[in-house]
Design an enzyme around this catalytic site. Sequence first.
Site, PDB file in Angstrom:
ATOM      1  N   ASP A  22       0.878  -1.168   0.079  1.00  0.00           N
ATOM      2  CA  ASP A  22       0.028   0.026  -0.035  1.00  0.00           C
ATOM      3  C   ASP A  22       1.049   1.385   0.172  1.00  0.00           C
ATOM      4  O   ASP A  22       2.095   1.316   0.143  1.00  0.00           O
ATOM      5  CB  ASP A  22      -0.778  -0.002   1.146  1.00  0.00           C
ATOM      6  CG  ASP A  22      -1.608   1.335   1.409  1.00  0.00           C
ATOM      7  OD1 ASP A  22      -2.256   1.602   0.332  1.00  0.00           O
ATOM      8  OD2 ASP A  22      -1.704   1.878   2.418  1.00  0.00           O
ATOM      9  N   ASP A  24      -0.032   5.055   1.024  1.00  0.00           N
ATOM     10  CA  ASP A  24      -0.185   6.093   2.221  1.00  0.00           C
ATOM     11  C   ASP A  24      -0.465   5.394   3.465  1.00  0.00           C
ATOM     12  O   ASP A  24      -1.443   4.676   3.694  1.00  0.00           O
ATOM     13  CB  ASP A  24      -1.419   6.965   1.785  1.00  0.00           C
ATOM     14  CG  ASP A  24      -1.349   8.247   2.362  1.00  0.00           C
ATOM     15  OD1 ASP A  24      -0.677   8.647   3.559  1.00  0.00           O
ATOM     16  OD2 ASP A  24      -1.718   9.506   1.826  1.00  0.00           O
ATOM     17  N   ASP A 176      -1.851  -0.508   6.227  1.00  0.00           N
ATOM     18  CA  ASP A 176      -2.038   0.255   7.446  1.00  0.00           C
ATOM     19  C   ASP A 176      -3.423   0.277   7.754  1.00  0.00           C
ATOM     20  O   ASP A 176      -3.902   0.455   9.001  1.00  0.00           O
ATOM     21  CB  ASP A 176      -1.388   1.542   7.546  1.00  0.00           C
ATOM     22  CG  ASP A 176      -1.921   2.498   6.521  1.00  0.00           C
ATOM     23  OD1 ASP A 176      -2.671   3.487   6.833  1.00  0.00           O
ATOM     24  OD2 ASP A 176      -2.199   2.297   5.198  1.00  0.00           O
TER      25      ASP A 176
END
Length: 238
Positions: A22, A24, A176
């Site tokens: 991923d 961001d 995240d």
Amino acid sequence: MGSQTDYSQPPLQVSFSGFLWDMDGTIIDSTPAIEKHWETIGNEIGVDPETILKTSHGRRSIDTLKILAPERANWEYVSKVEGQLPVLYAHLATEIAGARALLDSLIKVAAPWAIVTSGTAPLVHGWLSRMKLTIPEHLVTAESVPEGKPDPACYRMGLDKLGLAAVAGDVLVLEDSPAGIQAGRAAGCKVIGLVTSHTAEQVVAAGPDWVVKDLTSVRVVGSEGGKVTIEIRDGIKL
């Protein structure tokens, strides 16, 4: 967990055939820029930006707009406004601790890797260029799939791009957000969750295989037979 979270899992080593990142919250933290982004849009459509931010992280802007402002839920608009973020708010983005070092190590050993993100192509290229981070050969962006995370289509596409769809369990997803963690798991990959944008409780509840504070807890320790071995330390005991 909160402040009492126990990051005392003993170091362990695991080998993988590829890595899906991923962006961001995993490679960079552009949260202040995203807040500015949604503040502007929220004010324009008459929705409290705080309300938007509670559910937008890890999801595509177009999916949020489909609910809040359907008239703006098109790729021309989304790509335009997201492409402006690295230009207008470059000073607000920072690197996730340990991300550059881990990426550099993977590149050094020629590990297959790709970025799989809920951001658009203009956003991704803009941030990576501004931060002077490597742009991967393989990239899955918001425009690439009909449904965003937690739908696993994006990570399945990432597996296909790496030629590793048949061995998804040998691929590590680095995420995240709960939506991203769920997408990675649903695609059949192993997932390491970072506590960089959500609480430890939220990350653990999403069901990753391992949980760490950031990527300073992950390092490459070997490469052999087409697989890369990483060490994960100071994780949460699951």
